[in-house]
Design a protein around this motif. Structure first.
Motif, PDB file in Angstrom:
ATOM      1  N   GLY A  53      68.567 -10.323  40.278  1.00 55.44           N
ATOM      2  CA  GLY A  53      67.702 -11.007  41.282  1.00 55.44           C
ATOM      3  C   GLY A  53      67.879 -10.113  42.761  1.00 55.44           C
ATOM      4  N   TYR A  95      66.760 -15.485  38.778  1.00 59.16           N
ATOM      5  CA  TYR A  95      66.358 -14.065  39.292  1.00 59.16           C
ATOM      6  C   TYR A  95      65.960 -14.376  40.611  1.00 59.16           C
ATOM      7  CZ  TYR A  95      63.417  -9.963  40.598  1.00 59.16           C
ATOM      8  OH  TYR A  95      62.972  -8.864  40.932  1.00 59.16           O
ATOM      9  N   ASN A  96      65.110 -15.216  40.829  1.00 52.33           N
ATOM     10  CA  ASN A  96      64.419 -15.571  41.966  1.00 52.33           C
ATOM     11  C   ASN A  96      65.439 -16.400  43.033  1.00 52.33           C
ATOM     12  OD1 ASN A  96      61.662 -14.702  41.357  1.00 52.33           O
ATOM     13  ND2 ASN A  96      60.955 -16.537  40.409  1.00 52.33           N
ATOM     14  N   TYR A  99      66.929 -13.311  44.410  1.00 53.75           N
ATOM     15  CA  TYR A  99      66.596 -12.645  45.118  1.00 53.75           C
ATOM     16  C   TYR A  99      66.108 -13.315  46.630  1.00 53.75           C
ATOM     17  CZ  TYR A  99      62.101 -10.220  46.618  1.00 53.75           C
ATOM     18  OH  TYR A  99      61.772  -8.756  47.101  1.00 53.75           O
ATOM     19  N   ARG A 100      65.860 -14.861  46.057  1.00 48.62           N
ATOM     20  CA  ARG A 100      65.737 -15.426  47.454  1.00 48.62           C
ATOM     21  C   ARG A 100      67.029 -15.689  48.088  1.00 48.62           C
ATOM     22  NH1 ARG A 100      61.629 -19.050  44.031  1.00 48.62           N
ATOM     23  NH2 ARG A 100      63.406 -20.286  43.562  1.00 48.62           N
TER      24      ARG A 100
END
Length: 137
Positions: A53, A95-96, A99-100
């Motif tokens: 991510g 994953y998020n 990413y974030r």
């Protein structure tokens, strides 16, 4: 109170016993979904999802040639390892998070973003070799 108990007793005694009923037929059982038991490598797998991510964001931010590969890799990982809805949710959540975490930090590609991406690539390689070495077939 005692009067109520005495009045209730004859009524109960006068009830007719029910005829025994035939046991109800059980509906055919559907196969149970796979149990959501954590695999021994889940911790490393969740970290790998977080790394992917992070790389998905950083490589796209810096317009790297492999930017489109990272979401595709995560999709393949979820298809391979997401055997239950809860497991898919945990993988996607990791994953998020990755990413974030970087989306909040970086708005433009900087040398620090390149360095972070390089470190994540190295960590991802270590994780994949460790997972394959310990749990691969």
């Amino acid at each position: 109170m005692a009067l109520l108990c005495l009045l209730a007793t004859p009524a109960l005694a006068q009830q007719r016993p029910r005829a025994p009923q035939a046991p109800a037929k059980e509906a055919p059982k559907e196969p149970a979904p796979p149990a959501d038991v954590p695999a021994p490598y889940d911790r490393d797998l969740m970290r790998m999802s977080e790394v992917i991510g992070s790389l998905a964001f950083l490589r796209a931010l810096c317009a790297a040639p492999d930017a489109a590969e990272w979401p595709a890799r995560m999709k393949a990982l979820i298809e391979a390892e997401g055997v239950t809805p809860a497991r898919r949710d945990r993988l996607a959540g990791a994953y998020n998070r990755g990413y974030r975490g970087y989306a909040l930090t970086y708005r433009v590609c900087t040398p620090a973003a390149h360095e972070a991406a390089a470190r994540f690539v190295a960590e991802g390689e270590r994780l994949s070799h460790a997972l394959a070495g310990r749990f691969g077939g």
